[in-house]
Design an enzyme around this catalytic site. Structure first.
Site, PDB file in Angstrom:
ATOM      1  N   GLU A  34      12.868  -1.201 -57.679  1.00 15.05           N
ATOM      2  CA  GLU A  34      12.328  -0.103 -57.740  1.00 15.05           C
ATOM      3  C   GLU A  34      13.310   0.393 -57.565  1.00 15.05           C
ATOM      4  O   GLU A  34      14.290   0.471 -56.362  1.00 15.05           O
ATOM      5  CB  GLU A  34      11.130  -0.225 -57.069  1.00 15.05           C
ATOM      6  CG  GLU A  34       9.733  -0.695 -57.779  1.00 15.05           C
ATOM      7  CD  GLU A  34       9.307  -0.694 -56.691  1.00 15.05           C
ATOM      8  OE1 GLU A  34       8.362   0.127 -56.461  1.00 15.05           O
ATOM      9  OE2 GLU A  34       7.959  -2.052 -57.002  1.00 15.05           O
TER      10      GLU A  34
ATOM     11  N   CYS B  77      16.563   6.912 -53.824  1.00 14.18           N
ATOM     12  CA  CYS B  77      16.004   5.517 -53.114  1.00 14.18           C
ATOM     13  C   CYS B  77      16.513   4.132 -53.478  1.00 14.18           C
ATOM     14  O   CYS B  77      15.905   4.684 -55.154  1.00 14.18           O
ATOM     15  CB  CYS B  77      14.637   5.604 -52.133  1.00 14.18           C
ATOM     16  SG  CYS B  77      14.280   4.642 -51.369  1.00 14.18           S
TER      17      CYS B  77
ATOM     18  N   CYS C  23      12.362 -10.371 -50.652  1.00 13.95           N
ATOM     19  CA  CYS C  23      13.187  -9.764 -48.738  1.00 13.95           C
ATOM     20  C   CYS C  23      12.572 -10.816 -48.583  1.00 13.95           C
ATOM     21  O   CYS C  23      11.858 -11.176 -48.232  1.00 13.95           O
ATOM     22  CB  CYS C  23      12.801  -8.664 -48.193  1.00 13.95           C
ATOM     23  SG  CYS C  23      13.775  -7.970 -46.168  1.00 13.95           S
TER      24      CYS C  23
ATOM     25  N   CYS D 150       8.327  -8.636 -42.225  1.00 10.50           N
ATOM     26  CA  CYS D 150       8.052  -7.573 -41.862  1.00 10.50           C
ATOM     27  C   CYS D 150       6.481  -7.431 -42.306  1.00 10.50           C
ATOM     28  O   CYS D 150       6.284  -7.843 -43.269  1.00 10.50           O
ATOM     29  CB  CYS D 150       8.690  -6.176 -41.973  1.00 10.50           C
ATOM     30  SG  CYS D 150      10.424  -6.085 -41.346  1.00 10.50           S
TER      31      CYS D 150
ATOM     32  N   CYS E  80       4.890  -5.757 -45.106  1.00  5.92           N
ATOM     33  CA  CYS E  80       5.707  -4.431 -45.756  1.00  5.92           C
ATOM     34  C   CYS E  80       5.617  -5.296 -47.348  1.00  5.92           C
ATOM     35  O   CYS E  80       5.298  -6.604 -47.344  1.00  5.92           O
ATOM     36  CB  CYS E  80       7.186  -4.416 -45.313  1.00  5.92           C
ATOM     37  SG  CYS E  80       8.751  -4.356 -46.894  1.00  5.92           S
TER      38      CYS E  80
ATOM     39  N   SER F 110      15.329   0.322 -38.743  1.00  6.68           N
ATOM     40  CA  SER F 110      13.837   0.689 -37.958  1.00  6.68           C
ATOM     41  C   SER F 110      13.208   0.125 -37.132  1.00  6.68           C
ATOM     42  O   SER F 110      13.403  -1.787 -37.240  1.00  6.68           O
ATOM     43  CB  SER F 110      13.386  -0.220 -39.492  1.00  6.68           C
ATOM     44  OG  SER F 110      13.137   0.511 -40.684  1.00  6.68           O
TER      45      SER F 110
ATOM     46  N   HIS G 246      10.236   0.777 -34.907  1.00  4.25           N
ATOM     47  CA  HIS G 246       8.915   0.335 -35.261  1.00  4.25           C
ATOM     48  C   HIS G 246       8.049   0.140 -33.588  1.00  4.25           C
ATOM     49  O   HIS G 246       6.514  -0.293 -34.277  1.00  4.25           O
ATOM     50  CB  HIS G 246       8.419  -0.754 -36.410  1.00  4.25           C
ATOM     51  CG  HIS G 246       9.080   0.044 -37.813  1.00  4.25           C
ATOM     52  ND1 HIS G 246       9.172   1.061 -38.222  1.00  4.25           N
ATOM     53  CD2 HIS G 246       9.994  -0.274 -38.767  1.00  4.25           C
ATOM     54  CE1 HIS G 246       9.652   1.132 -39.095  1.00  4.25           C
ATOM     55  NE2 HIS G 246       9.285  -0.175 -39.382  1.00  4.25           N
TER      56      HIS G 246
ATOM     57  N   CYS H 269       8.440   1.832 -51.737  1.00  2.00           N
ATOM     58  CA  CYS H 269       8.965   0.450 -52.474  1.00  2.00           C
ATOM     59  C   CYS H 269       8.163  -0.817 -52.410  1.00  2.00           C
ATOM     60  O   CYS H 269       7.401  -0.748 -51.131  1.00  2.00           O
ATOM     61  CB  CYS H 269      10.140   0.212 -51.921  1.00  2.00           C
ATOM     62  SG  CYS H 269      10.993   1.324 -53.436  1.00  2.00           S
TER      63      CYS H 269
END
Ligand code: SAH
Length: 371
Positions: free
Chosen positions: A105, A118, A125, A129, A132, A227, A229, A349
């Site tokens: 994407e 983006c 991935c 996480c 996600c 990131s 968080h 995404c």
């Protein structure tokens, strides 16, 4: 390259024909000469590819040369599988399919100061996480430099607009596909091609600390977005398994190194998740850890969690986010709550790709092998 990286080898690594959109102008020169052409043809070809032009539109190159390129080389631009346009702000979300049927994407956004795209760096991935969508089915493979560049070229061609900035914040962990991402950064910023200034490019990482240090030495002054968080190891490890490899202290030390080496201010992403990392105490601890660990300019982008049904996590309300931001500011940390573009098209995404995978599992419409 690790054995694991080799196992997920890219298309270019698996096909014999040279993927010439991944080549620098200098490499391209050697390639066109090997096909019996004059070196300056490389420059023409490079600039056509940056526009996302198919071979048959490259009219200042001879037909026999274009035929040779098709025969001896590999040139496959991402194909638009799906395109969603926000009625609220004009944000465009693309689902692209790649040569082997994998899908990724990209999101095209318009701001007052220009446009930004983006892009994705991997199909899936491996980072795991907990909040996600991109990681739910793991990592399938790395994207080649041309597949990352192709997203920008294809979006520019489709919208008819210049892409002014790039954010590497789509599907995948860019520093887990290091060599291809570095190559992409060199290609996309080359003034003979798309010519996007490195200062207009942001790379977002979940925190592969040694790779952040490597990046600092590449002479590519991109903005580093980290990131984070969570302000402490316990909370962060529960949300982001990568923290068990490189903890908060190691990560912040790598960020400080990046700032010292490049002079570029580091920005931190902090996704607010109800009841997990969004309390006033969390804000206080975040301010303390950044002041202590960074001791240099930084900025926090607060993001309201985009809820992904499979994760069971929920987003706090806007008021909570505002309190969190005020708490940081009170302690001297600059923070902004990120505006969500394309909220009506679910522009974050990972979700379109996931939908496509689900359709395929259900024996749905897709006749492609993967997505
Ligand atoms: N792997 C890179 C870049 C991809 S994700 C990284 O981790 O930074 C881009 C940003 O979106 C990251 O900050 C990521 O943590 C965040 N993100 C992922 N899923 C999200 C979700 N459901 N809601 C809000 N932010 C999310």
């Amino acid at each position: 390259m690790t054995a694991e990286d080799a196992a997920v080898g890219t298309v270019a690594e698996r096909t014999a024909r040279p993927d010439f959109m991944s080549m620098t102008p200098e490499e391209l020169e050697a390639f066109v000469v090997s096909l019996g052409e004059k070196p300056y043809r490389a420059g023409q070809l490079f600039s056509w590819m940056a526009k996302g032009a198919p071979l048959d539109e490259m009219t200042n190159l001879s037909a026999p040369f274009r035929k040779k390129l098709a025969e001896y080389g590999e040139y496959r631009l991402p194909v638009i599988e799906k395109k969603l346009v926000s009625r609220i702000d004009g944000t465009v979300k693309y689902l692209f399919s790649l040569a082997d049927g994998e899908c990724v994407e990209s999101v095209f956004m318009r701001y007052e100061h220009g446009t930004s795209l983006c892009v994705s760096s991997q199909a899936g991935c491996a980072m795991g996480c907990k909040f996600c969508a991109s990681t739910l089915n793991g990592r399938v493979r790395n994207l080649t430099a041309s597949e990352i560049l192709g997203q920008a070229a294809a979006a520019a061609r489709d919208t008819g607009e210049r892409v002014d900035g790039i954010v590497l914040m789509g599907i995948g962990e860019p520093l887990d596909n290091y060599d291809n991402v570095i190559r992409f950064l060199r290609l996309v910023s080359d003034s003979r091609g798309m010519g996007i200034g490195l200062r207009h490019i942001s790379l977002s990482t979940c925190g592969l600390a040694p790779r952040i240090r490597d990046l600092a030495g590449e002479g590519l002054p991109v903005t580093l977005s980290v990131s984070l968080h969570a302000p402490d190891d316990e909370t962060r490890s529960a949300l982001m398994p990568v923290n068990r490899r490189y903890n908060v202290a190691e990560l912040l030390s790598a960020c400080r190194f990046y700032f010292e080496k490049t002079g570029r201010r580091v920005s931190f992403e902090y996704t607010l998740i109800a009841g997990r990392n969004d309390s006033r105490e969390d804000a206080g601890r975040l301010a303390a850890v950044l002041k202590d660990g960074m001791r240099c300019p930084c900025h926090v982008n607060l993001i309201l969690l985009n809820e992904v049904a499979e994760t069971g996590l929920s987003t706090p309300d806007r008021r909570r986010a505002e309190e969190f931001r005020r708490e940081l500011e009170k302690r001297g940390i600059n923070a902004t709550i990120r505006r969500r573009l394309g909220s009506d098209i679910n522009a974050s995404c990972g979700q379109l790709r996931l939908q496509k995978l689900a359709e395929k599992d259900a024996g749905g419409v897709s006749e492609r092998p993967v997505c």
